[in-house]
Design a protein around this motif. Sequence first.
Motif, PDB file in Angstrom:
ATOM      1  N   TYR A   7       0.855  -1.446   0.141  1.00 32.16           N
ATOM      2  CA  TYR A   7      -0.232  -0.217   0.199  1.00 32.16           C
ATOM      3  C   TYR A   7       0.602   1.138  -0.214  1.00 32.16           C
ATOM      4  N   TYR A   8       1.918   0.793   0.836  1.00 27.80           N
ATOM      5  CA  TYR A   8       2.912   2.214   0.835  1.00 27.80           C
ATOM      6  C   TYR A   8       3.647   2.802  -0.139  1.00 27.80           C
ATOM      7  N   LEU A   9       4.240   1.582  -1.281  1.00 24.50           N
ATOM      8  CA  LEU A   9       4.867   1.900  -2.057  1.00 24.50           C
ATOM      9  C   LEU A   9       3.898   2.846  -3.322  1.00 24.50           C
ATOM     10  N   VAL A  10       2.108   1.749  -2.993  1.00 26.48           N
ATOM     11  CA  VAL A  10       2.256   2.568  -4.499  1.00 26.48           C
ATOM     12  C   VAL A  10       1.846   3.974  -3.873  1.00 26.48           C
ATOM     13  N   ALA A  11       1.128   4.345  -2.613  1.00 23.60           N
ATOM     14  CA  ALA A  11       1.421   6.213  -2.210  1.00 23.60           C
ATOM     15  C   ALA A  11       2.869   6.907  -2.474  1.00 23.60           C
ATOM     16  N   TYR A  12       3.897   5.819  -2.284  1.00 27.53           N
ATOM     17  CA  TYR A  12       5.114   6.516  -3.155  1.00 27.53           C
ATOM     18  C   TYR A  12       5.414   6.749  -4.305  1.00 27.53           C
ATOM     19  N   LEU A  13       4.850   6.163  -4.861  1.00 27.99           N
ATOM     20  CA  LEU A  13       5.234   5.595  -6.574  1.00 27.99           C
ATOM     21  C   LEU A  13       4.925   7.483  -6.712  1.00 27.99           C
ATOM     22  N   PHE A  14       2.840   7.538  -6.405  1.00 27.54           N
ATOM     23  CA  PHE A  14       2.442   8.311  -6.996  1.00 27.54           C
ATOM     24  C   PHE A  14       2.638   9.629  -6.736  1.00 27.54           C
ATOM     25  N   MET A  15       2.880  10.146  -5.189  1.00 30.76           N
ATOM     26  CA  MET A  15       3.268  11.468  -4.628  1.00 30.76           C
ATOM     27  C   MET A  15       4.950  11.834  -5.166  1.00 30.76           C
ATOM     28  N   THR A  16       6.189  10.823  -4.958  1.00 33.03           N
ATOM     29  CA  THR A  16       7.226  10.719  -5.606  1.00 33.03           C
ATOM     30  C   THR A  16       7.462  11.345  -6.925  1.00 33.03           C
ATOM     31  N   LEU A  17       7.237  10.731  -8.333  1.00 36.61           N
ATOM     32  CA  LEU A  17       6.936  10.969  -9.469  1.00 36.61           C
ATOM     33  C   LEU A  17       5.728  12.170  -9.122  1.00 36.61           C
ATOM     34  N   GLY A  18       4.654  12.174  -9.185  1.00 32.61           N
ATOM     35  CA  GLY A  18       4.771  13.875  -9.330  1.00 32.61           C
ATOM     36  C   GLY A  18       5.440  14.471  -8.297  1.00 32.61           C
ATOM     37  N   ALA A  19       6.413  14.158  -7.641  1.00 30.09           N
ATOM     38  CA  ALA A  19       6.575  15.847  -6.731  1.00 30.09           C
ATOM     39  C   ALA A  19       7.540  16.541  -8.150  1.00 30.09           C
ATOM     40  N   PHE A  20       9.163  14.686  -8.167  1.00 27.32           N
ATOM     41  CA  PHE A  20      10.242  15.164  -9.397  1.00 27.32           C
ATOM     42  C   PHE A  20       9.607  15.878 -10.456  1.00 27.32           C
ATOM     43  N   ALA A  21       8.411  15.650 -11.031  1.00 25.70           N
ATOM     44  CA  ALA A  21       7.900  16.444 -12.358  1.00 25.70           C
ATOM     45  C   ALA A  21       7.876  17.422 -12.096  1.00 25.70           C
ATOM     46  N   LEU A  22       7.251  18.073 -11.117  1.00 28.41           N
ATOM     47  CA  LEU A  22       6.427  19.814 -10.768  1.00 28.41           C
ATOM     48  C   LEU A  22       8.619  20.241  -9.934  1.00 28.41           C
ATOM     49  N   VAL A  23       9.378  19.169  -9.881  1.00 35.13           N
ATOM     50  CA  VAL A  23      10.695  20.020  -9.600  1.00 35.13           C
ATOM     51  C   VAL A  23      10.949  20.333 -11.311  1.00 35.13           C
ATOM     52  N   GLU A  24      11.103  18.957 -12.190  1.00 29.72           N
ATOM     53  CA  GLU A  24      11.577  19.252 -13.072  1.00 29.72           C
ATOM     54  C   GLU A  24      11.253  20.682 -14.063  1.00 29.72           C
ATOM     55  N   ALA A  25       9.684  20.176 -14.148  1.00 31.25           N
ATOM     56  CA  ALA A  25       8.548  21.895 -14.827  1.00 31.25           C
ATOM     57  C   ALA A  25      10.097  23.172 -13.889  1.00 31.25           C
ATOM     58  N   VAL A  26       9.535  23.444 -12.602  1.00 24.72           N
ATOM     59  CA  VAL A  26      10.121  24.694 -12.228  1.00 24.72           C
ATOM     60  C   VAL A  26      11.220  25.113 -12.793  1.00 24.72           C
ATOM     61  N   ALA A  27      12.049  23.871 -12.076  1.00 27.40           N
ATOM     62  CA  ALA A  27      13.378  24.247 -12.371  1.00 27.40           C
ATOM     63  C   ALA A  27      13.827  25.124 -13.790  1.00 27.40           C
ATOM     64  N   ARG A  28      13.109  24.107 -14.823  1.00 30.12           N
ATOM     65  CA  ARG A  28      13.687  24.138 -16.267  1.00 30.12           C
ATOM     66  C   ARG A  28      12.714  25.712 -16.466  1.00 30.12           C
ATOM     67  N   ASP A  29      12.232  26.490 -15.619  1.00 28.72           N
ATOM     68  CA  ASP A  29      11.296  27.503 -15.926  1.00 28.72           C
ATOM     69  C   ASP A  29      12.861  28.756 -15.498  1.00 28.72           C
TER      70      ASP A  29
END
Length: 484
Positions: A337-359
């Motif tokens: 259960y926690y692995l599934v939750a971790y997958l979504f929140m981690t990849l979601g966070a990295f995606a936004l970090v990358e978008a902000v860093a590019r900008d």
Amino acid sequence: MSDAMLALPWALLSPEAIVLLTALVLLAAAWVLPPAVQRRALYPAAFAGLFIAAGVTLLLFPAKGDLAGVFIVDGFALVVKLLLLAGTVLVLFLAADERDSAWRDGESDALGLMLIALVGAMAMASAADVALLFVAVETLSIASYALVGLKKRSVASLEAALKYVLTGAAATAFFAFGAAFLVGLTGATDFATLAERLADPRMAPYRLFVYLGFFALFGALTFKISSPPFYLWTPDVYQGAATAVTGFLAVVSKAAGLAAAVRLTASVFYRLPGGEGFGVGATVALVAALSMLIGNAVALWQSDAKRLLAYSSIAHAGYLLVPLAAATPMAVEQILYYLVAYLFMTLGAFALVEAVARDRGTYDVRAFAGLYHRSPGAALGLFILMLSFAGIPLTAGFFGKWYILLGALGGGRLGLAAIFIVATVISYAYYFSLVWQAFMRPGPTERPLRLAAGPAIVFYVGVFGTLAGALFFGPLLGAMRLAF
């Protein structure tokens, strides 16, 4: 080939075979397709292979079988493989928008290597033999080393790859050391025979060597989990590698290492006379406690968003090890259960970090300042992801932590439960520092933030999964009755 070999259920290897075939096709594309055609064909081919493999994995439910006792397919392995495939699909969306020229020049090689690493990760989930586990770990590791160093013009990437290789070499030595003890004592490599022979009363005088074998093998797997003792590579590699590779290591590699640790510990060492009292459970609890405390404490001092998430990943490795230390009947469901939750929140966070860093041209956490004024939707999504990371109610992260805490209390690990609570409270400071920047700090510009297609898909899937997971993951996993 003998009749006995032909009679084995080779169809159980279908998901791995499909991913491997896709990887070979992608690697061959660099030789047979012109560059202009490659990019149009690579990602559709990769996605097709992963979706077909996921479909075949679903068709294998509710299969429970093995290949000569060394490769086991059960509910636990199948769910982990689905998580690995889902994580890789999301990572490919990040890879499709990678702008580093070295990555783009070797994109066919990068995707092929990523899928080869995925084959190793999937094999780790089913490995029930020390020799097969070693091959699977090294397959994942060697491909990952190459992925980390793919940004050949980046000093940070090359430095990260060197640190990753050196740490991995030490972990490999630990694995060989531990395997030598256990195989030398028993003359067997498969987990079932190891458990049977190690439980023999005549093994009592050799308990110290059995424990050293466990400690070395489990220590080697912490390299993949990003927990002590082999965790120091994590911040440098997360910072230096391409964000797609960072996401792959944070989710796919960690999940594979955890799955292997769970199967090895539960199938062999918890079945020995004395079980947890043998020192196995205490060792896992110590590693979990150190991961939670070190990860959360050091994260407080990070100003780089990728390094902050790296130390967060170390802390979450500790959270994920708590159910294994408690060893309750619900431990497998709690981990998954926690692995599934971790997958979504981690990849979601990295995606936004990358978008902000590019900008903004920087990964500094202050780059998030004024995000609410630039993109209210992105700021709200960030808030939801940080709530989940911190374990605040109505998110998948909260329910995952709640299940883990109940498991620790039910398993008698009161001290570990107390450390779990303290570590979670410490994490509030750095998770909400990002929220503070986004909502309460003025930014240098109010120009709208535009997310590229790949990061946008991963980010919003992560946010949705974090909210939907709170409702659906628990009942779904509970219905599968995932236990060894």
